[in-house]
Design a protein around this motif. Structure first.
Motif, PDB file in Angstrom:
ATOM      1  N   ALA A 197      41.046  46.178  43.937  1.00 31.28           N
ATOM      2  CA  ALA A 197      41.010  45.391  43.059  1.00 31.28           C
ATOM      3  C   ALA A 197      42.415  44.772  42.728  1.00 31.28           C
ATOM      4  O   ALA A 197      42.720  43.789  42.316  1.00 31.28           O
ATOM      5  CB  ALA A 197      39.889  45.296  42.114  1.00 31.28           C
ATOM      6  N   THR A 198      43.064  46.124  42.156  1.00 29.03           N
ATOM      7  CA  THR A 198      44.366  45.647  41.927  1.00 29.03           C
ATOM      8  C   THR A 198      45.407  45.157  42.635  1.00 29.03           C
ATOM      9  O   THR A 198      45.945  44.129  42.323  1.00 29.03           O
ATOM     10  CB  THR A 198      45.144  47.233  41.584  1.00 29.03           C
ATOM     11  OG1 THR A 198      44.373  48.116  40.647  1.00 29.03           O
ATOM     12  CG2 THR A 198      46.591  47.079  40.975  1.00 29.03           C
ATOM     13  N   VAL A 199      45.281  45.412  43.886  1.00 26.16           N
ATOM     14  CA  VAL A 199      46.107  44.683  44.913  1.00 26.16           C
ATOM     15  C   VAL A 199      45.591  43.074  44.939  1.00 26.16           C
ATOM     16  O   VAL A 199      46.435  42.365  45.171  1.00 26.16           O
ATOM     17  CB  VAL A 199      45.897  45.316  46.347  1.00 26.16           C
ATOM     18  CG1 VAL A 199      46.763  44.527  47.361  1.00 26.16           C
ATOM     19  CG2 VAL A 199      46.615  46.726  46.397  1.00 26.16           C
ATOM     20  N   ILE A 200      44.588  42.641  45.124  1.00 28.03           N
ATOM     21  CA  ILE A 200      43.802  41.591  45.161  1.00 28.03           C
ATOM     22  C   ILE A 200      44.395  40.919  44.018  1.00 28.03           C
ATOM     23  O   ILE A 200      44.604  39.346  43.831  1.00 28.03           O
ATOM     24  CB  ILE A 200      42.415  41.529  45.330  1.00 28.03           C
ATOM     25  CG1 ILE A 200      41.989  42.100  46.585  1.00 28.03           C
ATOM     26  CG2 ILE A 200      41.582  40.090  45.098  1.00 28.03           C
ATOM     27  CD1 ILE A 200      40.351  42.446  46.804  1.00 28.03           C
ATOM     28  N   HIS A 201      44.214  41.352  42.750  1.00 30.58           N
ATOM     29  CA  HIS A 201      44.687  40.794  41.360  1.00 30.58           C
ATOM     30  C   HIS A 201      46.144  40.286  41.661  1.00 30.58           C
ATOM     31  O   HIS A 201      46.403  39.318  40.993  1.00 30.58           O
ATOM     32  CB  HIS A 201      44.483  42.033  40.458  1.00 30.58           C
ATOM     33  CG  HIS A 201      45.227  41.331  39.125  1.00 30.58           C
ATOM     34  ND1 HIS A 201      44.948  40.345  38.155  1.00 30.58           N
ATOM     35  CD2 HIS A 201      46.520  41.903  38.463  1.00 30.58           C
ATOM     36  CE1 HIS A 201      45.478  40.036  37.120  1.00 30.58           C
ATOM     37  NE2 HIS A 201      46.600  41.177  37.464  1.00 30.58           N
ATOM     38  N   TYR A 202      46.883  41.127  42.239  1.00 32.22           N
ATOM     39  CA  TYR A 202      48.256  40.800  42.224  1.00 32.22           C
ATOM     40  C   TYR A 202      48.540  39.530  43.327  1.00 32.22           C
ATOM     41  O   TYR A 202      49.483  38.863  43.374  1.00 32.22           O
ATOM     42  CB  TYR A 202      49.270  41.832  42.500  1.00 32.22           C
ATOM     43  CG  TYR A 202      49.638  42.648  41.067  1.00 32.22           C
ATOM     44  CD1 TYR A 202      50.406  42.059  40.152  1.00 32.22           C
ATOM     45  CD2 TYR A 202      48.855  43.674  40.825  1.00 32.22           C
ATOM     46  CE1 TYR A 202      50.868  42.572  38.980  1.00 32.22           C
ATOM     47  CE2 TYR A 202      49.095  44.137  39.403  1.00 32.22           C
ATOM     48  CZ  TYR A 202      50.000  43.781  38.612  1.00 32.22           C
ATOM     49  OH  TYR A 202      50.357  44.432  37.432  1.00 32.22           O
ATOM     50  N   LEU A 203      47.707  39.558  44.570  1.00 36.70           N
ATOM     51  CA  LEU A 203      47.778  38.569  45.369  1.00 36.70           C
ATOM     52  C   LEU A 203      47.248  37.384  45.008  1.00 36.70           C
ATOM     53  O   LEU A 203      47.729  36.060  45.199  1.00 36.70           O
ATOM     54  CB  LEU A 203      46.963  39.112  46.588  1.00 36.70           C
ATOM     55  CG  LEU A 203      47.665  40.227  47.700  1.00 36.70           C
ATOM     56  CD1 LEU A 203      46.860  40.809  48.698  1.00 36.70           C
ATOM     57  CD2 LEU A 203      48.813  39.394  48.021  1.00 36.70           C
ATOM     58  N   ILE A 220      32.868  43.292  44.906  1.00 36.27           N
ATOM     59  CA  ILE A 220      32.785  44.145  45.776  1.00 36.27           C
ATOM     60  C   ILE A 220      31.591  45.125  45.696  1.00 36.27           C
ATOM     61  O   ILE A 220      31.110  45.593  46.748  1.00 36.27           O
ATOM     62  CB  ILE A 220      33.977  44.885  46.053  1.00 36.27           C
ATOM     63  CG1 ILE A 220      35.340  43.682  46.239  1.00 36.27           C
ATOM     64  CG2 ILE A 220      34.041  45.761  47.053  1.00 36.27           C
ATOM     65  CD1 ILE A 220      36.626  44.587  46.034  1.00 36.27           C
ATOM     66  N   ASN A 221      31.402  45.606  44.478  1.00 35.41           N
ATOM     67  CA  ASN A 221      30.395  46.790  44.274  1.00 35.41           C
ATOM     68  C   ASN A 221      29.026  46.124  44.538  1.00 35.41           C
ATOM     69  O   ASN A 221      28.301  46.983  45.042  1.00 35.41           O
ATOM     70  CB  ASN A 221      30.451  47.319  43.067  1.00 35.41           C
ATOM     71  CG  ASN A 221      31.869  48.545  42.948  1.00 35.41           C
ATOM     72  OD1 ASN A 221      31.720  49.431  43.969  1.00 35.41           O
ATOM     73  ND2 ASN A 221      32.519  48.618  42.148  1.00 35.41           N
ATOM     74  N   VAL A 222      28.899  45.193  43.959  1.00 39.52           N
ATOM     75  CA  VAL A 222      27.320  44.897  43.790  1.00 39.52           C
ATOM     76  C   VAL A 222      26.629  44.671  45.371  1.00 39.52           C
ATOM     77  O   VAL A 222      25.588  45.197  45.722  1.00 39.52           O
ATOM     78  CB  VAL A 222      27.123  43.222  42.833  1.00 39.52           C
ATOM     79  CG1 VAL A 222      25.749  42.830  43.226  1.00 39.52           C
ATOM     80  CG2 VAL A 222      27.252  43.847  41.604  1.00 39.52           C
ATOM     81  N   PRO A 223      27.462  43.771  46.303  1.00 34.14           N
ATOM     82  CA  PRO A 223      26.798  43.836  47.691  1.00 34.14           C
ATOM     83  C   PRO A 223      26.994  45.097  48.309  1.00 34.14           C
ATOM     84  O   PRO A 223      26.054  45.541  48.956  1.00 34.14           O
ATOM     85  CB  PRO A 223      28.040  43.006  48.217  1.00 34.14           C
ATOM     86  CG  PRO A 223      28.595  42.138  47.203  1.00 34.14           C
ATOM     87  CD  PRO A 223      28.528  42.884  45.972  1.00 34.14           C
ATOM     88  N   LYS A 282      25.411  62.624  35.682  1.00 36.13           N
ATOM     89  CA  LYS A 282      24.535  62.170  36.720  1.00 36.13           C
ATOM     90  C   LYS A 282      24.586  60.626  37.183  1.00 36.13           C
ATOM     91  O   LYS A 282      23.765  60.138  37.617  1.00 36.13           O
ATOM     92  CB  LYS A 282      23.200  62.491  36.554  1.00 36.13           C
ATOM     93  CG  LYS A 282      22.947  64.010  36.399  1.00 36.13           C
ATOM     94  CD  LYS A 282      21.823  64.786  36.199  1.00 36.13           C
ATOM     95  CE  LYS A 282      21.003  64.175  34.767  1.00 36.13           C
ATOM     96  NZ  LYS A 282      21.578  64.866  33.825  1.00 36.13           N
ATOM     97  N   GLY A 283      25.753  60.084  37.123  1.00 36.46           N
ATOM     98  CA  GLY A 283      25.963  58.642  37.260  1.00 36.46           C
ATOM     99  C   GLY A 283      27.066  58.548  38.470  1.00 36.46           C
ATOM    100  O   GLY A 283      27.602  59.365  38.660  1.00 36.46           O
ATOM    101  N   THR A 284      27.379  57.401  38.770  1.00 37.85           N
ATOM    102  CA  THR A 284      28.470  56.924  39.644  1.00 37.85           C
ATOM    103  C   THR A 284      28.984  55.497  39.347  1.00 37.85           C
ATOM    104  O   THR A 284      28.191  54.958  38.566  1.00 37.85           O
ATOM    105  CB  THR A 284      28.295  57.044  41.194  1.00 37.85           C
ATOM    106  OG1 THR A 284      27.320  55.832  41.403  1.00 37.85           O
ATOM    107  CG2 THR A 284      27.407  58.272  41.510  1.00 37.85           C
ATOM    108  N   THR A 285      30.153  55.155  39.692  1.00 42.25           N
ATOM    109  CA  THR A 285      30.646  53.712  39.514  1.00 42.25           C
ATOM    110  C   THR A 285      30.529  53.101  40.884  1.00 42.25           C
ATOM    111  O   THR A 285      31.438  52.111  40.774  1.00 42.25           O
ATOM    112  CB  THR A 285      31.880  53.899  38.788  1.00 42.25           C
ATOM    113  OG1 THR A 285      32.887  54.553  39.541  1.00 42.25           O
ATOM    114  CG2 THR A 285      31.913  54.457  37.434  1.00 42.25           C
ATOM    115  N   GLY A 286      29.961  53.412  41.636  1.00 43.17           N
ATOM    116  CA  GLY A 286      29.603  52.762  43.109  1.00 43.17           C
ATOM    117  C   GLY A 286      31.145  53.140  43.971  1.00 43.17           C
ATOM    118  O   GLY A 286      31.597  54.361  43.905  1.00 43.17           O
TER     119      GLY A 286
END
Length: 290
Positions: free
Chosen positions: A41-47, A59-62, A126-130
């Motif tokens: 996402a950082t690379v896409i932000h600068y592009l 990206i994460n939800v799909p 016991k969680g994740t951030t995808g």
């Protein structure tokens, strides 16, 4: 039960906020794409000038939906919650948090610490951030590539992409950030109280065992071993000690048998008498939190 759920979600929230702070204050401003979906996402932000948080969410939800359909509902609501909190906080906090440094090395170090601490807390509760965890499990499902290897491949290609878009030097800083993040996650999950395991191979095992029991007041397990060259039977002593007792044990063994063989290794999460909670207490706490 309700209290445990609130406790876990509070920990996931705090961890997600710390992760977003590491991105906003250190990694993103310095163009450090230290692997993972946040790095992409950082690379896409600068592009394309897209917000980092919204890009992570897009990206994460799909990926989450695909993961639930293909692999089942093992990810649960906690994963979706972690994805939402991290993504929304990353964009929301931008106007309120200062950029503390434009030095890429400092950005990699402190960004890695913040992100590692945050993700470590999320995992601990016991969680994740995808993110790449989901991708790695899908790669494992479709191509039969081990999850650990898939994670390494994904992070490698994301950092390689960053090297192409930015430059090789920033990619090297990203590797530093990725390494610090990984080590910090382990530290948060396993804790600072790392014990040591000692294996002692000696012809004077009986004397050493008695001295450990008397002087160190630590238990000793006697294992049966056999010399690979001599084929002689040998006793192997196993002893778990604290870091402060390493020197005492070395001196004790050396004084009794200078020809002994001593192996000292890290041991994580020791449960039992003399080392915090017992195994039954750990299982009881785990059953309450599930």
């Amino acid at each position: 039960m309700k209290r445990e759920i609130i406790y876990d979600y509070s920990g996931i929230t705090l961890g997600s906020l710390l992760t977003s702070m590491g991105l906003v204050m250190f990694l993103v401003p310095n163009k450090i794409a230290a692997g993972g979906i946040s790095g992409l996402a950082t690379v896409i932000h600068y592009l394309f000038n897209y917000p980092v948080g919204i890009t992570m969410l897009a990206i994460n939800v799909p990926l989450f939906i695909t993961g639930v359909k293909v692999l089942g509902a093992q990810f649960g609501f906690r994963t979706l919650y972690g994805i939402l909190v991290l993504s929304l906080a990353t964009d929301y906090l931008v106007p309120y948090l200062p950029i503390l440094t434009y030095d890429p090395l400092l950005g990699a170090i402190y960004g890695g610490l913040f992100v590692g601490t945050g993700l470590g807390l999320v995992f601990r509760f016991k969680g994740t951030t995808g993110g790449t965890d989901l991708i790695a499990q899908l790669v494992n499902y479709y191509f039969d590539i081990r999850v650990g290897r898939a994670l390494l491949m994904i992070d490698f290609f994301i950092i390689l992409f960053a090297a192409i878009v930015f430059n090789a030097e920033l990619a090297l800083y990203a590797l530093i950030g990725l390494f610090i993040t990984s080590k910090t996650i382990d530290l948060v999950q396993e804790g600072f109280n790392i014990s040591k395991g000692a294996f002692i191979i000696s012809d004077k095992g009986k004397k050493i065992k008695e001295e450990i029991l008397d002087s160190l007041d630590r238990g000793v397990t006697v294992l049966e071993g056999k010399g690979g060259y001599t084929n002689n039977d040998k006793e192997v002593l196993l002893c778990i000690i604290s870091r402060s007792e390493i020197t005492k044990l070395k001196n004790l063994v050396y004084n009794l048998d200078q020809a002994s063989f001593l192996i000292i290794t890290d041991v994580h999460e020791v449960l039992g008498e003399g080392f915090g909670e017992s195994f039954s207490e750990s299982l009881e706490q785990k059953s309450k939190s599930e």
